[in-house]
Design a protein around this motif. Sequence first.
Motif, PDB file in Angstrom:
ATOM      1  N   UNK A   1      10.523   9.540  -5.213  1.00 48.17           N
ATOM      2  CA  UNK A   1      10.532   8.664  -4.040  1.00 48.17           C
ATOM      3  C   UNK A   1       9.125   8.144  -3.816  1.00 48.17           C
TER       4      UNK A   1
ATOM      5  N   UNK B   1       0.801  -1.234   0.000  1.00 42.01           N
ATOM      6  CA  UNK B   1       0.000   0.000   0.000  1.00 42.01           C
ATOM      7  C   UNK B   1       0.829   1.279   0.000  1.00 42.01           C
ATOM      8  N   UNK B   2       0.803   1.966  -1.125  1.00 41.54           N
ATOM      9  CA  UNK B   2       1.616   3.176  -1.266  1.00 41.54           C
ATOM     10  C   UNK B   2       0.866   4.382  -0.699  1.00 41.54           C
ATOM     11  N   UNK B   3       1.565   5.141   0.153  1.00 43.20           N
ATOM     12  CA  UNK B   3       0.905   6.258   0.832  1.00 43.20           C
ATOM     13  C   UNK B   3       1.534   7.607   0.489  1.00 43.20           C
ATOM     14  N   UNK B   4       2.654   7.584  -0.223  1.00 47.71           N
ATOM     15  CA  UNK B   4       3.323   8.851  -0.498  1.00 47.71           C
ATOM     16  C   UNK B   4       4.138   8.751  -1.776  1.00 47.71           C
TER      17      UNK B   4
ATOM     18  N   UNK C   1       6.795   5.925  -0.953  1.00 49.63           N
ATOM     19  CA  UNK C   1       6.748   5.296   0.373  1.00 49.63           C
ATOM     20  C   UNK C   1       5.445   4.528   0.513  1.00 49.63           C
ATOM     21  N   UNK C   2       5.588   3.313   1.033  1.00 47.22           N
ATOM     22  CA  UNK C   2       4.391   2.571   1.421  1.00 47.22           C
ATOM     23  C   UNK C   2       4.396   2.521   2.943  1.00 47.22           C
ATOM     24  N   UNK C   3       3.490   1.765   3.528  1.00 47.47           N
ATOM     25  CA  UNK C   3       3.436   1.704   4.979  1.00 47.47           C
ATOM     26  C   UNK C   3       4.721   1.109   5.545  1.00 47.47           C
ATOM     27  N   UNK C   4       5.270   0.120   4.839  1.00 47.83           N
ATOM     28  CA  UNK C   4       6.389  -0.628   5.406  1.00 47.83           C
ATOM     29  C   UNK C   4       7.692  -0.474   4.635  1.00 47.83           C
ATOM     30  N   UNK C   5       7.671   0.242   3.513  1.00 52.15           N
ATOM     31  CA  UNK C   5       8.876   0.285   2.709  1.00 52.15           C
ATOM     32  C   UNK C   5       9.002   1.624   2.000  1.00 52.15           C
ATOM     33  N   UNK C   6      10.188   1.853   1.474  1.00 51.12           N
ATOM     34  CA  UNK C   6      10.423   3.061   0.700  1.00 51.12           C
ATOM     35  C   UNK C   6      11.241   2.668  -0.509  1.00 51.12           C
ATOM     36  N   UNK C   7      11.024   3.349  -1.620  1.00 50.31           N
ATOM     37  CA  UNK C   7      11.784   3.035  -2.822  1.00 50.31           C
ATOM     38  C   UNK C   7      12.087   4.313  -3.574  1.00 50.31           C
TER      39      UNK C   7
END
Lengths: 448, 130, 487
Positions: free
Chosen positions: B59, B37-40, B61-67
């Motif tokens: 960039x 789930x991507x939030x940003x 960001x999801x709840x648990x990860x960033x890429x």
Amino acid sequence: MFIPHTDQEKEAMLSSIGVKRLEDLFTAVPEKHRFPKLELPDGLTEMEVLDELKDYSSANETAGDLVCFLGAGAYRHYIPAAVNALISRGEFSTAYTPYQPEISQGTLQAIFEFQTLVANLTGMDVSNASHYDGATASAEAGVMAYHNFRGKRSKIILSPAINPQYKEVMCSYLCGYENVELITGGKDPFENPEMLPEEIDDNTALVVVQYPDFFGRIHDFTNLAKKVHESGALFTVIANPTALGLLKTPGAMGADIVVGEGQPLGIPLSFGGPYLGFLATKNELVRKISGRLVGETVDNQGRRGFVLTLTAREQHIRREKATSNICTNQGLMALTATVYMSLLGKSGMKHVANLCYQKAHYAAAVIGKIPGFKVLDEHPFFHEFVVKCPTDVEHLNHHLLDAGFLGGFDLGKVDPRLKDHMLVAVTEVITKEEIDDFAVALKEAAHD
Amino acid sequence: MNTPQGLKYASTDEWLKVEGNIATLGVTDYAQDQLSDIVFFEVTVEVGDEIKKGTIVATIESVKAAADVALPASGKVIEVNEALANSPELINSDPFGGAWMLKVELTDPSEVESLMDAAAYASYCETRGH
Amino acid sequence: MTEPTIYELSSPGRVGVRFPESDVPRYDPPADLLRSDLPFPELAEIDVIRHFTHLSAKNYSIDKGFYPLGSCTMKYNPKINEVTAGLPGFAFSHPLQPVETVQGNLYLMYQLQEFLKEISGFDAVSLQPAAGAQGEFTGVKIINAYHKSRGDEKRTRVIIPDSAHGTNPATTSMIGLEVVHLPSDKRGNVDLAALKEICDDTIAGLMLTNPNTLGLFDENVCEVIEIVHAAGGLVYGDGANLNALLGITRPGDLGFDVMHFNLHKTFSTPHGGGGPGSGPVAVTAALADFLPAPIVGIVEEASDDVPPLYGFLDPPQSIGRVKTFFGQFGMLVRAYTYIRMHGPDGLRKVSEYAVLNANYLLSKVKGKYTLPYDRICMHEFVVEGVWPDLPDVHALDIAKRLMDYDFHPPTNYFPLIVHEALMIEPTETENKQTLDAFADALLKIADEARNEPELLKNAPHNTPVSRLDEVKAAKELVLCCWLPEKE
């Protein structure tokens, strides 16, 4: 004591593991460095250790026994009994970072309330879950500004009237960043921070001022904030939370980031720590905040609950791309401040701030009448002010100590131009009588 | 997993749609699935910037990860999908359509040739499992 | 039950604590510098006490039960620590008092520096860093400063094993150095061949956690350090896992150049819901001049009847100050109390039993859970929280289900090199019965995963709230319970 195993249990456990002796568990440790003999004193019982620590504690003469006019970044305030009653609950003190929200709602909701109180106190939109202390929070504001401009603006301008220890910490944090230039604006230590605009240019990322400043003075930074924003830079105010019970907020002046030392909010002096850094900002900058944030949400049955949020910014996920390595906040200290602010509430916060203001001004008036002493009061001040003394401050403080007073901070120790200048702090715990006696002692000390 | 034909794929899970010397950038279905789930979403470059191949341009960001999203071929940014920052969930629901990130004018269109085609990228994802 | 927020509980006119009226003549603050309103709640003392007592009941804590959070060393926190740290001579001392008036504090800090030197095998200690992450920051800054002081400007890269805490790479970046990743070998040790390949004259140092985050003592630790030293680099020891090493071995003896301590882990200062921590740093003699200022030392030697005078010293090439004043002093008192109560034998026993407990628990669960590296572990171990034939059950589900059995879950999804990791650190203060009950719960959950997977997927069932919507929290971003309308 704290290891509950009986010998029988130990044996049963070793045999379940399949080894004979405890020593067999350590064969991976290089043999020549295994089981060193530690030259430490033998262990004590609880009764004995308490005696020993009481000896050390009573070897101090402290702000508890002496009347304290010393501030300069740490302040003696009254701490209501309910504060300690709540924060010493093991449910709070022996929990850790709320990684598992289902069983950490107590800590999470308390931090959420802390964030709300700090945002309201500073006049900002959001606050994070806290930093180590006021100085590291100030440094994190610099890191935020640097990343906000993606390193394209590299100048950070500090007002000359910022706590010198904060400047040192900001330098330790920021000097590693490419090209960052940390400059102290102004030439005179007492220069009016309204003069800073001369130094601001289109390479400036951040301008930092303190409120009340290190010398206790209060300025309205509204015009300065405007000028900073005209150049496209961000504006940070390092604020004293007690003062904000009474004074116009940095938010109302246009600050983008407000940081400060939360120690005055119910945290004991404790020789400098643990204290509490706070950091509040505007909604637009929330994703640039380092450190933990708690957000409201619902559980899968629709009940309100709280979680750590925006965690993808943090070191455990971003690793070398994270903007800060911070992993804990200053949890129990944030709780302390939350309880303190809840207890004092709207009227108590104002009242304490007002008491500090009144008593400091009375003290300034009384000290100003002593021949040879001059209070530097061209600018309004809050609960701390500078006194130009007729003689060496260390010498005065020595005499004050004999009379039962902790004298003010010797400014000559941080700036040779300020030799013979004493920074005097007065809080709500000091009575009129004590102020009068202090003035008498000061007068006598000057004549010795 | 969806891997549309006609696009070019990078081993770091970006796609490029090349039309003449203009390329449109996004991330793949595989990438959004890994992130969950991507939030940003934030673009870290501006229109007019000259970007070298491999530079980070956005960039996620999801709840648990960033890429980080890299641009797999050099070019000059000519358009940014400003709407995506307000609805980053599009990266989950429509990675090859509404979730395009930016358009660039390629400096050297031949750089695109070294990228994978749909079939090669699909089998590359296979080898990585889930 | 949902607990209202302090703003929801507020009732205009209530007062929680009264302060005296002013006893001095009135001075009016400048009207243009006053705030218009203070949007704070209004509560009575009892409202505040009940509210926070209700909140406390929603927390899991060491005082309540078993908290095997890997890497965090959630050992029992002795209550005497709180009594000693609260002694008035400590609690009321102002950090800027003349040193003559705080000799008790300074002596305690000096002794604690000496104790930490002896325990770790280093030559000098600074107590200033506020937490482990700040200790790391300090340590790497010292390494950087050391190379720079020798004119060795090209050393800009720091080697970090793939099993490291996220703080290690984040710290390195903060200091402006570059991270070089280093893989682990089949036994969970540093891959020596890979290390040799990386090491050259651009390496500033290696950050090594030993025992590592898999709970394994690196079997080649001395060779690893020799390789880095031979290339001119320094080795930083992450002290997060020191609870395995007290009286077992000393990082200084193994060849490390600098390390930090986590007093809140190893020396039992309470974690406080996420701080305060305390992260002193120890170094070899070659690095002592770079420690953050100030450190505590003897400023006037003892003479016949007069004890020495303790004061503050500034190391000549100090990296500067990393926080205000001298460290988290209240935490230093607690750690001192703990070390003093244990003595050398007691400290060794701490580590022996921490390692005994971890290996015992491991022996009970290893049939049902996959162990990525089957070795004797140190104070913690990592298993996979997933089974190949049950792709829908994840480490997270096991963690959540453990709450229904009244345990705090282990650390999960860390270290990153283990698939669906569950990282379990029991600590020495847990008894055999607790470990047996926890092992039973893990074994039962492994059966449930097969027979009734819904029990895991919907867990926890008995907690104040169930699984929370983290996507909603991150998207809607409600970070305050009440703010006034903007003017």
